[in-house]
Scaffold this motif. Structure first.
Motif, mmCIF file in Angstrom:
data_model
loop_
_atom_site.group_PDB
_atom_site.id
_atom_site.type_symbol
_atom_site.label_atom_id
_atom_site.label_comp_id
_atom_site.label_asym_id
_atom_site.label_seq_id
_atom_site.Cartn_x
_atom_site.Cartn_y
_atom_site.Cartn_z
ATOM 1 N N PRO A 101 0.825 -1.209 0.000
ATOM 2 C CA PRO A 101 0.000 0.000 0.000
ATOM 3 C C PRO A 101 0.864 1.266 0.000
ATOM 4 C CG PRO A 101 -0.760 -1.542 1.680
ATOM 5 C CD PRO A 101 0.544 -2.061 1.159
ATOM 6 N N GLU A 102 0.423 2.270 -0.754
ATOM 7 C CA GLU A 102 1.168 3.529 -0.866
ATOM 8 C C GLU A 102 0.782 4.524 0.230
ATOM 9 O OE1 GLU A 102 1.058 4.938 -5.031
ATOM 10 O OE2 GLU A 102 0.217 2.951 -5.426
ATOM 11 N N GLY A 103 -0.281 4.239 0.943
ATOM 12 C CA GLY A 103 -0.709 5.094 2.044
ATOM 13 C C GLY A 103 -1.633 4.308 2.951
ATOM 14 N N ARG A 104 -1.806 4.814 4.175
ATOM 15 C CA ARG A 104 -2.689 4.115 5.101
ATOM 16 C C ARG A 104 -3.311 5.098 6.064
ATOM 17 N NH1 ARG A 104 -0.023 0.513 9.554
ATOM 18 N NH2 ARG A 104 -0.398 2.075 11.113
ATOM 19 N N ILE A 105 -4.503 4.746 6.526
ATOM 20 C CA ILE A 105 -5.192 5.519 7.553
ATOM 21 C C ILE A 105 -5.706 4.549 8.597
ATOM 22 C CG2 ILE A 105 -7.387 5.497 6.291
ATOM 23 C CD1 ILE A 105 -7.981 8.247 7.532
ATOM 24 N N ASP A 106 -5.540 4.934 9.865
ATOM 25 C CA ASP A 106 -5.982 4.096 10.971
ATOM 26 C C ASP A 106 -7.179 4.774 11.631
ATOM 27 O OD1 ASP A 106 -6.299 2.400 13.092
ATOM 28 O OD2 ASP A 106 -4.199 2.465 13.737
ATOM 29 N N LEU A 107 -8.328 4.126 11.587
ATOM 30 C CA LEU A 107 -9.554 4.680 12.141
ATOM 31 C C LEU A 107 -9.879 4.139 13.532
ATOM 32 C CD1 LEU A 107 -11.780 4.451 8.918
ATOM 33 C CD2 LEU A 107 -10.466 6.406 9.725
ATOM 34 N N HIS A 108 -8.933 3.400 14.121
ATOM 35 C CA HIS A 108 -9.153 2.843 15.471
ATOM 36 C C HIS A 108 -9.544 3.932 16.456
ATOM 37 C CE1 HIS A 108 -6.868 -0.981 14.687
ATOM 38 N NE2 HIS A 108 -7.837 -1.389 15.459
ATOM 39 N N GLY A 109 -10.533 3.648 17.290
ATOM 40 C CA GLY A 109 -10.910 4.558 18.366
ATOM 41 C C GLY A 109 -11.760 5.739 17.934
ATOM 42 N N MET A 110 -12.054 5.856 16.638
ATOM 43 C CA MET A 110 -12.877 6.972 16.164
ATOM 44 C C MET A 110 -14.350 6.577 16.194
ATOM 45 S SD MET A 110 -10.965 8.561 12.883
ATOM 46 C CE MET A 110 -9.256 9.050 12.885
ATOM 47 N N THR A 111 -15.196 7.574 16.360
ATOM 48 C CA THR A 111 -16.631 7.345 16.230
ATOM 49 C C THR A 111 -16.985 7.430 14.749
ATOM 50 O OG1 THR A 111 -17.161 9.689 16.426
ATOM 51 C CG2 THR A 111 -17.057 8.410 18.477
ATOM 52 N N ASP A 113 -18.936 9.556 13.370
ATOM 53 C CA ASP A 113 -18.912 10.969 12.974
ATOM 54 C C ASP A 113 -17.499 11.473 12.733
ATOM 55 O OD1 ASP A 113 -21.657 11.132 13.099
ATOM 56 O OD2 ASP A 113 -21.690 11.843 15.176
ATOM 57 N N GLN A 114 -16.528 10.921 13.433
ATOM 58 C CA GLN A 114 -15.139 11.319 13.236
ATOM 59 C C GLN A 114 -14.510 10.574 12.064
ATOM 60 O OE1 GLN A 114 -13.731 10.137 17.076
ATOM 61 N NE2 GLN A 114 -14.020 12.176 18.002
ATOM 62 N N ALA A 115 -14.870 9.297 11.912
ATOM 63 C CA ALA A 115 -14.210 8.446 10.926
ATOM 64 C C ALA A 115 -14.610 8.782 9.489
ATOM 65 C CB ALA A 115 -14.512 6.982 11.219
ATOM 66 N N LYS A 116 -15.870 9.111 9.250
ATOM 67 C CA LYS A 116 -16.320 9.338 7.876
ATOM 68 C C LYS A 116 -15.601 10.514 7.210
ATOM 69 C CE LYS A 116 -20.376 9.580 4.946
ATOM 70 N NZ LYS A 116 -21.833 9.536 4.876
ATOM 71 N N PRO A 117 -15.533 11.715 7.846
ATOM 72 C CA PRO A 117 -14.809 12.805 7.190
ATOM 73 C C PRO A 117 -13.314 12.527 7.058
ATOM 74 C CG PRO A 117 -15.798 13.577 9.268
ATOM 75 C CD PRO A 117 -16.222 12.169 9.046
ATOM 76 N N ARG A 129 -3.079 12.670 -5.298
ATOM 77 C CA ARG A 129 -1.632 12.383 -5.379
ATOM 78 C C ARG A 129 -1.339 11.193 -6.287
ATOM 79 N NH1 ARG A 129 -0.823 12.997 1.078
ATOM 80 N NH2 ARG A 129 -0.989 15.246 1.137
ATOM 81 N N GLU A 130 -2.378 10.676 -6.941
ATOM 82 C CA GLU A 130 -2.279 9.556 -7.899
ATOM 83 C C GLU A 130 -1.779 8.272 -7.264
ATOM 84 O OE1 GLU A 130 -0.387 10.669 -11.551
ATOM 85 O OE2 GLU A 130 -1.548 12.516 -11.697
ATOM 86 N N ARG A 131 -2.160 8.031 -6.023
ATOM 87 C CA ARG A 131 -1.876 6.745 -5.387
ATOM 88 C C ARG A 131 -2.881 5.743 -5.924
ATOM 89 N NH1 ARG A 131 -1.363 8.851 0.845
ATOM 90 N NH2 ARG A 131 0.686 9.811 0.641
ATOM 91 N N ARG A 132 -2.461 4.490 -6.051
ATOM 92 C CA ARG A 132 -3.366 3.459 -6.562
ATOM 93 C C ARG A 132 -3.888 2.553 -5.457
ATOM 94 N NH1 ARG A 132 -3.877 2.402 -11.882
ATOM 95 N NH2 ARG A 132 -5.911 1.789 -11.156
ATOM 96 N N LEU A 133 -3.048 2.214 -4.485
ATOM 97 C CA LEU A 133 -3.456 1.279 -3.439
ATOM 98 C C LEU A 133 -3.230 1.899 -2.068
ATOM 99 C CD1 LEU A 133 -4.452 -1.571 -2.655
ATOM 100 C CD2 LEU A 133 -2.067 -2.269 -2.600
ATOM 101 N N VAL A 134 -4.295 1.971 -1.280
ATOM 102 C CA VAL A 134 -4.190 2.479 0.087
ATOM 103 C C VAL A 134 -4.797 1.458 1.035
ATOM 104 C CG1 VAL A 134 -4.164 4.925 -0.553
ATOM 105 C CG2 VAL A 134 -6.347 3.796 -0.121
ATOM 106 N N LEU A 135 -4.412 1.562 2.294
ATOM 107 C CA LEU A 135 -4.882 0.641 3.320
ATOM 108 C C LEU A 135 -5.724 1.420 4.325
ATOM 109 C CD1 LEU A 135 -4.566 -2.314 4.427
ATOM 110 C CD2 LEU A 135 -2.732 -1.427 5.851
ATOM 111 N N VAL A 136 -6.923 0.932 4.583
ATOM 112 C CA VAL A 136 -7.817 1.545 5.569
ATOM 113 C C VAL A 136 -7.962 0.553 6.718
ATOM 114 C CG1 VAL A 136 -10.113 2.473 6.022
ATOM 115 C CG2 VAL A 136 -9.049 2.829 3.781
ATOM 116 N N ILE A 137 -7.476 0.952 7.904
ATOM 117 C CA ILE A 137 -7.511 0.073 9.075
ATOM 118 C C ILE A 137 -8.717 0.461 9.931
ATOM 119 C CG2 ILE A 137 -6.263 -0.696 11.129
ATOM 120 C CD1 ILE A 137 -3.675 0.163 9.594
ATOM 121 N N THR A 138 -9.598 -0.497 10.147
ATOM 122 C CA THR A 138 -10.802 -0.244 10.935
ATOM 123 C C THR A 138 -10.788 -0.981 12.267
ATOM 124 O OG1 THR A 138 -11.957 -2.112 9.937
ATOM 125 C CG2 THR A 138 -12.211 0.033 8.864
#
Length: 198
Positions: A101-111, A113-117, A129-138
């Motif tokens: 993955p070229e980028g990642r976001i960690d949504l742990h501990g978010m509600t 309302d916080q996680a969606k935006p 930024r023309e990234r193709r693959l990102v990782l979303v951690i829930t």
């Protein structure tokens, strides 16, 4: 108010009409009242008694194999059943955890309302930024001891993120969603493969 008596011509007319009618409900012998004359019901010839029906049970001819009580398939099954939109070879490498993955976001501990935006901002910036693959951690979600009378699947974010990714404005940027390989988080994370920027 007293009822007037019928005149002879009215009584004749009534008798003519009465001869052309049939009773809707036959009179009960004990409660037959004397009144205006009606034509006697036609006697029906004796009919043979119908044969008794064979025993019937609900569902005896059903071809259904067994009752399924879960209305929706599980989330991994829904995502795996989605058609492959990206290149098949790249998708196979993605499922084996071979693509980084070229980028990642960690949504742990978010509600929610916080996680969606946060997710929307991350996906839009990654696409810009023309990234193709990102990782979303829930995360997989906590298993609570008592869900109450209505059972709920654990992992609120885990179930909400794919819906957010499939609905506008993110659906225009997302090409494929897949459950992450174990080395990248397994069932608690998603690979999000983005479309090329036009």
């Amino acid at each position: 108010m007293s009822r007037r008596k019928l005149r002879p011509d009215e009584l004749d007319l009534w008798n003519k009409v009465a001869k052309t009618t049939e009773r809707m409900h036959p009179p009960k012998p004990s409660k037959v009242k004397q009144g205006l004359p009606f034509r006697d019901d036609k006697k029906k010839p004796d009919q043979p008694r119908p044969e008794p029906m064979e025993r019937f049970e609900i569902g005896q001819k059903s071809k259904a194999s067994g009752a399924r009580h879960d209305v929706l398939p599980g989330l991994p099954e829904q995502i795996a059943a989605a058609p492959v939109q990206m290149d098949r070879k790249a998708y196979d490498r993605l499922k084996r955890g071979k693509l980084k993955p070229e980028g990642r976001i960690d949504l742990h501990g978010m509600t929610l309302d916080q996680a969606k935006p946060a997710l929307q901002s991350f996906i839009m910036k990654s696409h810009a930024r023309e990234r193709r693959l990102v990782l979303v951690i829930t995360g997989k979600g906590r298993q609570s001891p008592d869900d109450g009378p209505i059972p709920q699947r654990p992992g609120v974010l885990r179930h909400a993120v794919p819906q957010w990714l499939r609905s506008p404005p993110l659906s225009q940027m997302v090409l494929q969603i897949a459950e992450a390989h174990l080395r990248h988080g397994g069932g608690g994370a998603y690979y999000v493969y983005l479309r090329r920027k036009r």
